[in-house]
Design a protein around this motif. Structure first.
Motif, mmCIF file in Angstrom:
data_model
loop_
_atom_site.group_PDB
_atom_site.id
_atom_site.type_symbol
_atom_site.label_atom_id
_atom_site.label_comp_id
_atom_site.label_asym_id
_atom_site.label_seq_id
_atom_site.Cartn_x
_atom_site.Cartn_y
_atom_site.Cartn_z
ATOM 1 N N LEU A 40 -6.629 3.651 7.139
ATOM 2 C CA LEU A 40 -5.950 2.211 6.866
ATOM 3 C C LEU A 40 -6.669 1.304 7.620
ATOM 4 O O LEU A 40 -6.503 -0.209 7.267
ATOM 5 C CB LEU A 40 -4.329 2.101 7.172
ATOM 6 C CG LEU A 40 -3.408 2.912 6.000
ATOM 7 C CD1 LEU A 40 -1.927 2.958 6.866
ATOM 8 C CD2 LEU A 40 -3.437 2.315 4.751
ATOM 9 N N TYR A 62 -7.191 4.489 -2.916
ATOM 10 C CA TYR A 62 -6.451 4.349 -1.796
ATOM 11 C C TYR A 62 -7.062 2.884 -0.919
ATOM 12 O O TYR A 62 -8.078 2.647 -1.076
ATOM 13 C CB TYR A 62 -6.840 5.499 -1.024
ATOM 14 C CG TYR A 62 -6.494 6.921 -1.656
ATOM 15 C CD1 TYR A 62 -5.033 7.317 -1.488
ATOM 16 C CD2 TYR A 62 -6.999 7.328 -2.638
ATOM 17 C CE1 TYR A 62 -4.604 8.413 -1.927
ATOM 18 C CE2 TYR A 62 -6.512 8.677 -3.184
ATOM 19 C CZ TYR A 62 -5.184 9.051 -2.763
ATOM 20 O OH TYR A 62 -4.563 10.284 -3.232
ATOM 21 N N ILE A 105 2.683 -2.110 4.390
ATOM 22 C CA ILE A 105 2.371 -0.609 4.535
ATOM 23 C C ILE A 105 3.431 0.337 4.366
ATOM 24 O O ILE A 105 4.463 0.225 4.844
ATOM 25 C CB ILE A 105 1.599 -0.456 5.838
ATOM 26 C CG1 ILE A 105 0.406 -1.139 6.226
ATOM 27 C CG2 ILE A 105 1.393 1.184 5.912
ATOM 28 C CD1 ILE A 105 0.046 -1.219 7.637
ATOM 29 N N THR A 142 2.754 3.735 3.179
ATOM 30 C CA THR A 142 1.970 5.015 2.898
ATOM 31 C C THR A 142 2.893 6.187 3.262
ATOM 32 O O THR A 142 2.206 7.360 2.689
ATOM 33 C CB THR A 142 0.896 5.092 3.620
ATOM 34 O OG1 THR A 142 0.859 4.641 5.076
ATOM 35 C CG2 THR A 142 -0.173 3.795 3.459
ATOM 36 N N ILE A 194 0.854 -1.287 0.001
ATOM 37 C CA ILE A 194 -0.123 0.140 -0.028
ATOM 38 C C ILE A 194 1.107 1.235 0.100
ATOM 39 O O ILE A 194 1.561 1.397 1.002
ATOM 40 C CB ILE A 194 -0.920 -0.020 1.132
ATOM 41 C CG1 ILE A 194 -1.790 -1.190 1.229
ATOM 42 C CG2 ILE A 194 -1.616 1.205 1.127
ATOM 43 C CD1 ILE A 194 -2.524 -1.324 2.528
ATOM 44 N N GLY A 195 0.907 1.994 -1.215
ATOM 45 C CA GLY A 195 1.862 3.044 -1.132
ATOM 46 C C GLY A 195 2.646 2.844 -2.147
ATOM 47 O O GLY A 195 3.566 1.788 -2.210
ATOM 48 N N TYR A 252 1.936 9.132 7.825
ATOM 49 C CA TYR A 252 0.634 9.198 7.200
ATOM 50 C C TYR A 252 0.095 7.722 7.305
ATOM 51 O O TYR A 252 0.297 7.089 6.360
ATOM 52 C CB TYR A 252 0.646 9.619 5.659
ATOM 53 C CG TYR A 252 -0.839 9.644 5.371
ATOM 54 C CD1 TYR A 252 -1.776 10.762 5.592
ATOM 55 C CD2 TYR A 252 -1.446 8.755 4.327
ATOM 56 C CE1 TYR A 252 -2.868 11.031 5.009
ATOM 57 C CE2 TYR A 252 -2.646 8.862 4.078
ATOM 58 C CZ TYR A 252 -3.358 9.898 4.384
ATOM 59 O OH TYR A 252 -4.618 10.297 3.921
ATOM 60 N N THR A 253 -1.049 7.524 8.315
ATOM 61 C CA THR A 253 -1.430 6.073 8.547
ATOM 62 C C THR A 253 -3.152 6.126 8.608
ATOM 63 O O THR A 253 -3.790 5.233 8.956
ATOM 64 C CB THR A 253 -1.061 5.463 9.869
ATOM 65 O OG1 THR A 253 -1.230 6.544 10.809
ATOM 66 C CG2 THR A 253 0.533 5.278 9.642
ATOM 67 N N GLU A 295 -1.693 2.610 -5.095
ATOM 68 C CA GLU A 295 -1.679 3.816 -4.913
ATOM 69 C C GLU A 295 -2.865 4.832 -5.739
ATOM 70 O O GLU A 295 -3.159 4.718 -6.808
ATOM 71 C CB GLU A 295 -0.262 4.245 -5.832
ATOM 72 C CG GLU A 295 -0.056 5.798 -6.102
ATOM 73 C CD GLU A 295 0.276 6.407 -4.963
ATOM 74 O OE1 GLU A 295 -0.445 7.437 -4.480
ATOM 75 O OE2 GLU A 295 1.275 5.643 -3.910
#
Length: 461
Positions: free
Chosen positions: A276, A114, A137, A139, A9-10, A272-273, A33
């Protein structure tokens, strides 16, 4: 619904590198993304665009200050900021497009949108839910806020807004004397803005080697940048497209105000979480960061985290190293990151770079050490480039001569530091570096001279 071995993720430096490495290791991989382009903050609104602006502004400075000294005569160039911003964007587009090509080449699926994690093993993007044996993760981070400072990205901007200005401001106030503030402050100072940096601490680039801090401050002041150190910003007020910044001196509690056309908030970044679903999953956090073990695993089985969302310096290359390491770990290999050898660079002029321990850290540890220094004024190549300011400082163990750290302020510092990084990875002594032949004339000779200074003495100092 699609099934994968790994979903990241990201798609910032940590995420996209992790995705490519996973695919190279034979894992069916997807990367989630939500931006229109890959590369995350770094490639889109951070590292890459800021370096393009730094390069352009440095060339402008060279043309207006040093060209005539070298016999390059003619009319001085003028600044067309919108065109410079276009050049910056072309650089960004080329890099982000390159990542998309690499995803296709390595058969990494880009899931656009997202992502959230409704439960272990599942990633939800829009109305679709995908399954994965492993979830990473990555992000990243966002600009940190400051009470009383409201960002509108027009008058009060973060680094994102600072890279999109329509004209060079007459006056710019930078809140924060760290890497981002000094780099972007340097850009606009070179282009003609009157720049004032307000820093809460009593020194710029907090945490850096003390000698570097002092010399860097002197050089930036020499370039015309003003500083208010030991000052706490209490707020900003915007009226008629102008801003007033209020701050208080930490020394005597005196209150001050300064006017600006643009205020750049550069007080750092935070993980930045959001959105999620980590709270519902029960993922352990530590002061806003995701808590991981030595293998980047969270307390929830099958979920990992890397980059700016976990502990450690918020650096793109640190995230990249973790991305490769966690991919190798997931694939059953022995992923590893040497956190003691992660360089840091400030791309001002002169550049500033560091790796390893500072003198202050070693004193606190009670470790005996030696210091070898060499000024760039003793380097023939640097003098021919009008780049004699600064020095190399190497720190070694007093008994073993093993290199413990290096700190450079001078030309090409960000490239020169990696010679020491490689040496430290192999446990080299300063004598090993000193006995390695360096081409002449090069900036890198300054590194060798500093290593020599750890022993019997430098030759050209």
């Amino acid at each position: 619904m699609a099934e994968y071995d790994v979903i990241i993720i990201g798609a910032g430096p940590g995420g996209y590198v992790c995705a490519i490495r996973c695919a190279q290791l034979g894992l069916k991989t997807a990367c989630v993304e939500g931006r229109e382009t890959l590369g995350g903050t770094c490639l889109n609104v951070g590292c890459i665009p800021s370096k393009a602006m730094l390069h352009a502004s440095e060339l402008y400075h060279e043309a207006t200050t040093n060209f005539t000294k070298m016999g390059l005569m003619g009319q001085s160039p003028s600044v067309d900021l919108p065109k410079m911003v276009d050049y910056k964007q072309e650089t960004v587009n080329s890099n982000t497009g390159g990542i998309e090509f690499l995803f296709k080449k390595n058969k990494v699926d880009w899931i656009k949108g997202y992502g959230s994690i409704p439960e272990a093993g599942k990633v939800k993007v829009g109305d679709d839910t995908h399954t994965a044996k492993h979830i990473v993760i990555a992000t990243g981070s966002e600009a940190a806020s400051l009470p009383g400072v409201e960002v509108d990205e027009k008058v009060v901007v973060t680094s994102t807004g600072a890279l999109e200005l329509k004209k060079v401001p007459n006056k710019m106030v930078v809140i924060g004397g760290g890497v981002i503030g000094l780099e972007l402050g340097s850009v606009y100072s070179r282009l003609g803005a009157e720049v004032t940096v307000i820093e809460y601490q009593d020194a710029i680039i907090p945490g850096a080697d003390g000698e570097i801090q002092k010399n860097f401050l002197k050089l930036l002041k020499k370039q015309g940048i003003k500083f208010e150190l030991g000052a706490a910003v209490s707020g900003t007020e915007v009226k008629k497209n102008k801003a007033t910044v209020s701050y208080k001196s930490r020394k005597d509690d005196s209150e001050h105000q300064i006017d600006a056309d643009i205020v750049l908030l550069a007080t750092g970044r935070r993980p930045y979480t959001e959105n999620l679903g980590l709270d519902a999953l029960g993922v352990e956090m530590d002061r806003g960061m995701i808590k991981t073990d030595a293998h980047w695993a969270t307390n929830v089985k099958g979920i990992y985290a890397i980059g700016d969302v976990i502990a450690g310096p918020m650096l793109a290359h640190k995230a990249e190293d973790e991305g490769m390491a966690v991919a190798e770990t997931i694939a059953g290999q022995k992923g590893h990151v040497n956190y003691g050898v992660i360089p840091g660079v400030i791309y001002t002029h002169p550049e500033v770079a560091n790796v390893g321990k500072t003198e202050e850290q070693l004193k606190q540890e009670g470790r005996k050490y030696k210091v070898g220094k060499f000024p760039f004024m003793g380097n023939a190549r640097a003098k021919s480039h009008f780049a004699g300011d600064g020095f190399v400082k190497m720190i070694v163990d007093a008994e073993t001569d093993r290199i413990l750290g290096a700190h450079v302020i001078g030309p090409m510092a960000g490239d020169l530091i990696h010679e020491v990084c490689v040496a430290m990875e192999f446990g080299a002594a300063a004598e090993d570096l000193a006995r390695t032949c360096h081409a002449h004339p090069t900036f890198s000779e300054a590194m060798r001279e500093a290593a020599l200074a750890c022993g019997d003495g430098a030759i050209h100092a």
